[in-house]
Design an enzyme around this catalytic site. Structure first.
Site, PDB file in Angstrom:
ATOM      1  N   GLY A 131       0.805  -1.213   0.000  1.00  0.00           N
ATOM      2  CA  GLY A 131       0.000   0.000   0.000  1.00  0.00           C
ATOM      3  C   GLY A 131       0.838   1.262   0.000  1.00  0.00           C
ATOM      4  O   GLY A 131       2.059   1.237   0.167  1.00  0.00           O
ATOM      5  N   MET A 132       0.161   2.382  -0.161  1.00  0.00           N
ATOM      6  CA  MET A 132       0.818   3.678  -0.291  1.00  0.00           C
ATOM      7  C   MET A 132       1.678   4.037   0.915  1.00  0.00           C
ATOM      8  O   MET A 132       2.871   4.343   0.780  1.00  0.00           O
ATOM      9  CB  MET A 132      -0.266   4.742  -0.494  1.00  0.00           C
ATOM     10  N   ALA A 138      -4.090  -3.088   6.056  1.00  0.00           N
ATOM     11  CA  ALA A 138      -5.465  -2.720   6.405  1.00  0.00           C
ATOM     12  C   ALA A 138      -6.418  -3.066   5.276  1.00  0.00           C
ATOM     13  O   ALA A 138      -6.028  -3.150   4.102  1.00  0.00           O
ATOM     14  CB  ALA A 138      -5.564  -1.224   6.707  1.00  0.00           C
ATOM     15  N   TYR A 139      -7.661  -3.260   5.639  1.00  0.00           N
ATOM     16  CA  TYR A 139      -8.777  -3.330   4.699  1.00  0.00           C
ATOM     17  C   TYR A 139      -9.303  -1.912   4.584  1.00  0.00           C
ATOM     18  O   TYR A 139      -9.844  -1.368   5.552  1.00  0.00           O
ATOM     19  CB  TYR A 139      -9.842  -4.274   5.258  1.00  0.00           C
ATOM     20  N   THR A 140      -9.145  -1.287   3.423  1.00  0.00           N
ATOM     21  CA  THR A 140      -9.452   0.137   3.287  1.00  0.00           C
ATOM     22  C   THR A 140     -10.625   0.425   2.351  1.00  0.00           C
ATOM     23  O   THR A 140     -10.896   1.593   2.072  1.00  0.00           O
ATOM     24  CB  THR A 140      -8.218   0.902   2.782  1.00  0.00           C
ATOM     25  N   TYR A 162     -16.311   0.148   8.376  1.00  0.00           N
ATOM     26  CA  TYR A 162     -14.865   0.396   8.332  1.00  0.00           C
ATOM     27  C   TYR A 162     -14.387   1.023   9.633  1.00  0.00           C
ATOM     28  O   TYR A 162     -13.393   0.585  10.227  1.00  0.00           O
ATOM     29  CB  TYR A 162     -14.549   1.307   7.137  1.00  0.00           C
ATOM     30  N   LYS A 217     -11.735  -0.586  12.386  1.00  0.00           N
ATOM     31  CA  LYS A 217     -10.480   0.095  12.715  1.00  0.00           C
ATOM     32  C   LYS A 217     -10.397   0.398  14.209  1.00  0.00           C
ATOM     33  O   LYS A 217      -9.320   0.313  14.814  1.00  0.00           O
ATOM     34  CB  LYS A 217     -10.332   1.373  11.892  1.00  0.00           C
TER      35      LYS A 217
END
Length: 293
Positions: A10-11, A60-62, A125, A129
């Protein structure tokens, strides 16, 4: 100090590895293929193999909208996974930085949320989190940090800023939401702050920190600034409301975060979002052009 960064596909994970490498740190980055954090045995094995002093969890699940109909899977990744990592860190004597989000708040404030403001997530979400935050705090109460960020954009991967760059050359006008306010945040700035935080962790620093760009804006104002920096006419961006873009997960109307806890470490908040965007935009545009067929 040995660092282990998860979620480097990821970013933010990628930027964090790049920042630590630039600083000469001993860092190992693992993407999902190398480490599935939902598997406790895999997590234990990774820490036993790499023996990090500090783990940064960027996995993470984003998919905010998908989580509304897939909350169980989101919870495994966002809630159970950080708990697995925190327990393994406790076993191996490692510290941990866990990345969280503004979605743990209700999103109806009028001033920036301080770090200790009561949480009240309104989306699947956000709930998942928050479960991750709670799991990490339970397992590592004095040797972990929860770093909440929001409105991320970066050189790597998709983001609102990247989309605005792409659409500027393809659309005469754009309608962009003006009734949601937050803090545009360059992922490279967050990565640098994670590298700053690491040496303090467990030595008087623990708990919740907010890492977002200073100031605030609406998506409409951010889009206009992107156009302006591209040399395009900002008037081509037109304001609209959230009602024009109904989504499964409601977006917070206001999610700016306060940054008071950095003062305890002698660190300033992240810089203002406009100057960060000015530095980031040429790099993002270059990467966008490179990837365009």
């Amino acid at each position: 100090m040995r660092w282990l960064v998860t979620g480097v596909g990821g970013m933010l994970g990628r930027d964090t590895v790049e920042e630590l490498t630039r600083r000469g740190e001993d860092v190992t980055g693992l993407d999902h293929a190398a480490l599935d954090i939902t598997q406790q045995d895999a997590v234990e094995g990774a820490l036993a193999e790499h023996r990090p002093d500090l783990v940064v969890n960027c996995a993470a699940y984003t998919a905010v909208d998908d989580a509304e109909s897939d909350e169980e899977r989101a919870l495994r990744i966002n809630g159970d996974g950080p708990g697995h990592l925190a327990r393994a860190c406790a076993t191996h004597g490692a510290r941990m930085i866990h990345i969280s989000t503004d979605y743990v708040f209700a999103g109806d404030a009028r001033t920036p949320y301080p770090e200790d403001h009561p949480t009240a997530p309104r989306t699947a979400y956000g709930r998942t989190k928050l479960a991750g935050e709670q799991a990490v705090a339970k397992e590592l109460p004095t040797s972990s940090a929860i770093v909440r960020t929001a409105w991320l954009y970066g050189v790597h991967g998709r983001s609102f800023v990247r989309t605005m760059i792409d659409l500027e050359s393809r659309r005469d006008t754009l309608d962009v939401v003006h009734d949601q306010r937050g803090q545009p945040t360059w992922s490279a700035d967050v990565a640098a702050r994670l590298a700053d935080l690491g040496p303090h962790l467990g030595r008087g620093a623990s708990g919740v920190f907010h890492a977002t760009g200073s100031g605030e804006a609406s998506w409409y104002e951010l889009a206009r600034e992107v156009f302006r920096l591209l040399g395009a006419d900002p008037e081509r961006v037109r304001p609209t409301t959230s009602a024009a873009f109904v989504r499964p997960a409601p977006r917070p109307a206001y999610s700016a975060l306060a940054h008071g806890r950095w003062q305890e470490l002698g660190l300033p908040p992240l810089r203002d979002w406009q100057s960060a965007l000015r530095d980031a935009l040429p790099l993002i545009r270059k990467e966008s052009l490179r990837e365009t067929p």
